[in-house]
Design a protein around this motif. Structure first.
Motif, PDB file in Angstrom:
ATOM      1  N   GLN A 384       0.856  -1.181   0.000  1.00 34.43           N
ATOM      2  CA  GLN A 384       0.000   0.000   0.000  1.00 34.43           C
ATOM      3  C   GLN A 384       0.897   1.238   0.000  1.00 34.43           C
ATOM      4  N   ILE A 385       0.383   2.294  -0.585  1.00 35.92           N
ATOM      5  CA  ILE A 385       1.097   3.570  -0.527  1.00 35.92           C
ATOM      6  C   ILE A 385       0.358   4.416   0.500  1.00 35.92           C
ATOM      7  N   GLY A 386       1.064   4.837   1.532  1.00 36.74           N
ATOM      8  CA  GLY A 386       0.418   5.588   2.619  1.00 36.74           C
ATOM      9  C   GLY A 386       0.164   7.029   2.220  1.00 36.74           C
ATOM     10  N   LYS A 387      -0.609   7.720   3.054  1.00 38.10           N
ATOM     11  CA  LYS A 387      -0.863   9.146   2.802  1.00 38.10           C
ATOM     12  C   LYS A 387       0.451   9.926   2.853  1.00 38.10           C
ATOM     13  N   ASP A 388       1.440   9.364   3.556  1.00 37.46           N
ATOM     14  CA  ASP A 388       2.754  10.011   3.636  1.00 37.46           C
ATOM     15  C   ASP A 388       3.588   9.770   2.377  1.00 37.46           C
ATOM     16  N   GLY A 389       3.044   9.016   1.418  1.00 35.46           N
ATOM     17  CA  GLY A 389       3.769   8.774   0.164  1.00 35.46           C
ATOM     18  C   GLY A 389       4.714   7.578   0.234  1.00 35.46           C
ATOM     19  N   TYR A 390       4.842   6.944   1.399  1.00 30.96           N
ATOM     20  CA  TYR A 390       5.756   5.805   1.535  1.00 30.96           C
ATOM     21  C   TYR A 390       5.048   4.512   1.126  1.00 30.96           C
ATOM     22  N   LEU A 391       5.803   3.667   0.403  1.00 35.14           N
ATOM     23  CA  LEU A 391       5.297   2.344   0.041  1.00 35.14           C
ATOM     24  C   LEU A 391       5.593   1.377   1.187  1.00 35.14           C
ATOM     25  N   ARG A 392       4.590   0.579   1.520  1.00 38.49           N
ATOM     26  CA  ARG A 392       4.793  -0.462   2.534  1.00 38.49           C
ATOM     27  C   ARG A 392       4.431  -1.805   1.917  1.00 38.49           C
ATOM     28  N   ILE A 393       5.298  -2.797   2.132  1.00 34.63           N
ATOM     29  CA  ILE A 393       5.009  -4.138   1.616  1.00 34.63           C
ATOM     30  C   ILE A 393       4.307  -4.894   2.727  1.00 34.63           C
ATOM     31  N   VAL A 394       3.144  -5.439   2.425  1.00 33.43           N
ATOM     32  CA  VAL A 394       2.394  -6.093   3.490  1.00 33.43           C
ATOM     33  C   VAL A 394       2.333  -7.613   3.309  1.00 33.43           C
ATOM     34  N   GLY A 395       2.787  -8.115   2.195  1.00 34.68           N
ATOM     35  CA  GLY A 395       2.751  -9.571   1.988  1.00 34.68           C
ATOM     36  C   GLY A 395       3.083  -9.900   0.550  1.00 34.68           C
ATOM     37  N   ARG A 396       2.820 -11.153   0.186  1.00 24.02           N
ATOM     38  CA  ARG A 396       3.123 -11.588  -1.181  1.00 24.02           C
ATOM     39  C   ARG A 396       1.933 -12.326  -1.769  1.00 24.02           C
ATOM     40  N   ASP A 397       1.626 -11.999  -3.011  1.00 21.12           N
ATOM     41  CA  ASP A 397       0.564 -12.706  -3.709  1.00 21.12           C
ATOM     42  C   ASP A 397       1.116 -14.021  -4.239  1.00 21.12           C
ATOM     43  N   LYS A 398       2.463 -14.063  -4.408  1.00 22.37           N
ATOM     44  CA  LYS A 398       3.125 -15.256  -4.937  1.00 22.37           C
ATOM     45  C   LYS A 398       3.481 -16.180  -3.772  1.00 22.37           C
ATOM     46  N   ASP A 399       3.455 -17.459  -4.032  1.00 26.23           N
ATOM     47  CA  ASP A 399       3.809 -18.425  -2.988  1.00 26.23           C
ATOM     48  C   ASP A 399       5.331 -18.544  -2.972  1.00 26.23           C
ATOM     49  N   LEU A 400       5.947 -17.711  -2.155  1.00 25.98           N
ATOM     50  CA  LEU A 400       7.405 -17.577  -2.150  1.00 25.98           C
ATOM     51  C   LEU A 400       7.899 -17.520  -0.710  1.00 25.98           C
ATOM     52  N   VAL A 401       9.030 -18.182  -0.464  1.00 27.86           N
ATOM     53  CA  VAL A 401       9.684 -18.085   0.846  1.00 27.86           C
ATOM     54  C   VAL A 401      10.997 -17.337   0.623  1.00 27.86           C
ATOM     55  N   ILE A 402      11.323 -16.388   1.506  1.00 28.30           N
ATOM     56  CA  ILE A 402      12.628 -15.720   1.389  1.00 28.30           C
ATOM     57  C   ILE A 402      13.435 -16.061   2.643  1.00 28.30           C
ATOM     58  N   SER A 403      14.490 -16.838   2.436  1.00 27.19           N
ATOM     59  CA  SER A 403      15.301 -17.340   3.541  1.00 27.19           C
ATOM     60  C   SER A 403      16.679 -16.681   3.479  1.00 27.19           C
ATOM     61  N   GLY A 404      16.980 -15.838   4.435  1.00 27.54           N
ATOM     62  CA  GLY A 404      18.277 -15.152   4.441  1.00 27.54           C
ATOM     63  C   GLY A 404      18.533 -14.390   3.153  1.00 27.54           C
ATOM     64  N   GLY A 405      17.482 -13.901   2.521  1.00 26.45           N
ATOM     65  CA  GLY A 405      17.634 -13.115   1.290  1.00 26.45           C
ATOM     66  C   GLY A 405      17.613 -13.957   0.026  1.00 26.45           C
ATOM     67  N   TYR A 406      17.553 -15.280   0.168  1.00 28.61           N
ATOM     68  CA  TYR A 406      17.442 -16.146  -1.019  1.00 28.61           C
ATOM     69  C   TYR A 406      15.991 -16.545  -1.225  1.00 28.61           C
ATOM     70  N   ASN A 407      15.555 -16.487  -2.489  1.00 30.46           N
ATOM     71  CA  ASN A 407      14.181 -16.877  -2.790  1.00 30.46           C
ATOM     72  C   ASN A 407      14.064 -18.379  -2.973  1.00 30.46           C
ATOM     73  N   VAL A 408      13.024 -18.926  -2.386  1.00 31.33           N
ATOM     74  CA  VAL A 408      12.745 -20.351  -2.583  1.00 31.33           C
ATOM     75  C   VAL A 408      11.271 -20.469  -2.944  1.00 31.33           C
ATOM     76  N   TYR A 409      10.996 -21.018  -4.117  1.00 34.11           N
ATOM     77  CA  TYR A 409       9.598 -21.228  -4.495  1.00 34.11           C
ATOM     78  C   TYR A 409       9.166 -22.600  -4.003  1.00 34.11           C
ATOM     79  N   PRO A 410       8.159 -22.654  -3.109  1.00 34.43           N
ATOM     80  CA  PRO A 410       7.718 -23.924  -2.542  1.00 34.43           C
ATOM     81  C   PRO A 410       7.452 -24.990  -3.595  1.00 34.43           C
ATOM     82  N   LYS A 411       6.913 -24.562  -4.740  1.00 31.39           N
ATOM     83  CA  LYS A 411       6.548 -25.533  -5.778  1.00 31.39           C
ATOM     84  C   LYS A 411       7.747 -26.400  -6.182  1.00 31.39           C
ATOM     85  N   GLU A 412       8.899 -25.765  -6.311  1.00 35.54           N
ATOM     86  CA  GLU A 412      10.091 -26.509  -6.741  1.00 35.54           C
ATOM     87  C   GLU A 412      10.467 -27.565  -5.696  1.00 35.54           C
TER      88      GLU A 412
END
Ligand code: MLC
Ligand code: AMP
Length: 502
Positions: A384-412
């Protein structure tokens, strides 16, 4: 527009004997020395038969020579394709089959495992972490190549594989414009100059370590304190003589665990940057309490390089990723209708600009499905973009795990587990992990009458999946929770096993 290679040559002409690379306990390497090696490697690439547009796949340990190989690749107009050193032979088979590189460069220690790949269309050479390997040997005997292939902004510079929702990794094709425009925006946004001394402790096979940290340094004429891997105590030791650290949130979680992290030990530093995964707001605040410095959190993606950043001057808000970088547009849209949403409403984050990649290698349909008709790329992140103009990430629509900065797609991971004897089905989820942010976790249903041991599953995955993709824990269950549509309820599984890594 100058390419990254041209930026480097310009910096090398000005900086000359100034170190580009410093390594604890080892001689530093100057801009001039790096340029000479780049030009020698460019000549070797010509000898090997690499032509403009060819792919050069590289799976080597982190070293200054690997950065030189990257620059030489750009010089000859070829496409750099770096691969995580954790990838197994089976994973490399896929990347080589998909990208059809002209040259594969591996570590001298792994040559025996890759020698069979050599053939009429693919050369195999080696590059080691101690300035060794066949490429370096050959580089000693050639005349350096001074001219460069005239790459245009829309020519391809790199392919970075990112795992996909279908289980098949996708090669994100990045152009010279993507890389150069992003570097320029970041230099300006973070006030990064030749005066800077960057603690570079990230791997160089991903966007963060290569296209953010290294591209910025070698364009600005700065010095990188080049570390093979991140160690919190070593980083603290180096801070007195450095100015900037760029890291994934795990770097900051680990720094906070050290009693030595304080105002005094960080006093020489002017900037701490975090990205690649969400930084916990509590870590942001704790870091500021301990050091008096506010971490600058930014948001990016392999496909888009950096998208948004908290400001250098102005509030760096915990839990927010700031505003779109100059020249880049960000909007939030409705997940169902695609309509652009008003401020504060939560939806899909979409991005458009010179940073956005050309498309996925050999996947026109996949590419088309991730772009809107008006050119916006759908990130798959929810925000969401707040009234203050800052973007905030609130989740993921994609089924993705991020472990220590590495992406892991559960499907694989699920596909690899489901292929094992005795397994009926599985669900792979990310659970809160105090060190890695999220821990890859598998919930497995054995076939009726079969008794499976979690360790059997882990052992069987060892040579199929890179270590960071392998589940840290495996739970055996009789069945998976499903909704009325028959879809596995991963949210329910995450709730059931929530405290696994607490
Ligand atoms: C290492 N291991 C991991 C892991 N890293 N497991 C899961 N997730 C990870 N990220 C494994 C090791 O193989 C080892 O297994 C065990 O975990 C413990 O290793 P460690 O010594 O604790 O790990 P370490 O070497 O310290 O690495 C942790 C880390 C590293 C977080 C410092 O993973 C790292 O540098 N991550 C950065 C990733 C990155 O650059 N992402 C940017 C992507 S670009 P065993 O069994 O052998 O002991 C991007 C775009 C953007 O996302 O916005 O930037
Ligand atoms: P990758 O495909 O490895 O480039 O990972 C990109 C993904 O990392 C993005 O789509 C986000 O989900 C995530 N990411 C990157 N930076 C941040 C951040 N600052 N906060 C939250 N998620 C982030």
């Amino acid at each position: 527009m100058q390419t990254i290679y041209e930026n480097f040559i310009q910096a090398a002409e000005t900086m000359q004997a100034k170190p580009l690379f410093e390594r604890p306990g080892e001689p530093s390497i100057s801009y001039t020395q790096t340029r000479e090696l780049v030009e020698r490697l460019a000549a070797v690439l010509g000898e090997v038969g690499v032509a403009p547009g060819d792919r050069i796949a590289v799976q080597v340990e982190k070293s200054p020579e690997a950065i030189a190989l990257y620059l030489a690749t750009l010089q000859v107009g070829a496409i750099f394709l770096p691969l995580n050193t954790a990838y197994t032979g089976a994973e490399i088979d896929y990347f080589i089959g998909d990208a059809a590189p002209r040259l594969f460069v591996c570590d001298p220690g792994t040559f025996a495992a890759h020698a069979h790949r050599a053939g009429p269309t693919l050369a195999v050479e080696t590059l080691g972490a101690t300035a060794d390997g066949t490429l370096i040997e050959r580089a000693r005997g050639v005349t350096p190549r001074e001219d460069a292939h005239p790459s245009g902004p829309d020519d391809r510079a790199a392919i970075l594989y990112t795992s996909g929702t279908t289980g098949r990794s996708k090669g994100a094709v990045l152009t010279h414009r993507n890389l150069a425009s992003n570097t320029e925006a970041l230099l300006d946004c973070w006030r990064f100059t030749a005066e800077d001394r960057l603690i570079h402790a990230l791997p160089i096979f991903h966007t963060h370590g290569l296209f953010v940290a290294a591209n910025m340094s070698l364009t600005a004429g700065a010095t990188m304190i080049f570390l093979i891997k991140f160690d919190a105590e070593q980083a603290i030791d180096l801070m007195a003589d450095a100015s900037v650290l760029m890291g994934v949130p795990t770097f900051y979680t680990r720094l906070l665990k050290s009693d030595r992290l304080s105002r005094e030990t960080t006093a020489g530093m002017r900037l701490f940057v975090s990205g690649s995964a969400p930084l916990l707001a509590e870590d942001h605040r704790a870091f500021q309490d301990r050091t008096g410095q506010a971490i600058l959190e930014r948001y990016g993606m392999t496909e888009t390089c950096m998208i948004a950043s908290n400001p250098y001057d102005g509030a760096r808000i915990p839990g927010a990723v700031g505003m779109a970088l100059p020249g880049i547009s960000v909007r939030v849209t409705d997940r169902e209708t695609g309509a652009v949403l008003a401020d504060e409403e939560i939806g899909l984050i979409e991005v458009k600009g010179p940073n956005v990649f050309e498309g996925y290698w050999n996947m026109p349909e996949k590419t088309a499905s991730e772009f809107r008709k008006d050119g916006y790329f759908i990130t798959g992140d929810l925000g969401q973009i707040g009234k203050d103009g800052y973007l905030r990430i609130v989740g993921r629509d994609k089924d993705l795990v991020i472990s220590g900065g590495y992406n892991v797609y559960p499907k694989e991971v699920e596909e690899a587990i489901d292929a094992l004897p005795g397994v009926l089905e599985s669900a792979v989820i990310g659970l809160p992990h105090s060190d890695l942010g999220e821990g890859v976790t598998a919930v497995v249903v054995p076939r009726s009458g079969v008794v499976l041991d979690p360790q059997q599953i882990t052992a069987a995955l060892a040579d199929r999946l890179a270590r960071f993709k392998q589940p840290k824990r495996v739970f055996m269950v009789e069945s998976l929770p499903r909704n009325v549509m028959g879809k596995v309820q991963k949210a329910e599984l995450r709730r059931l096993f929530a405290d696994t890594y607490a």
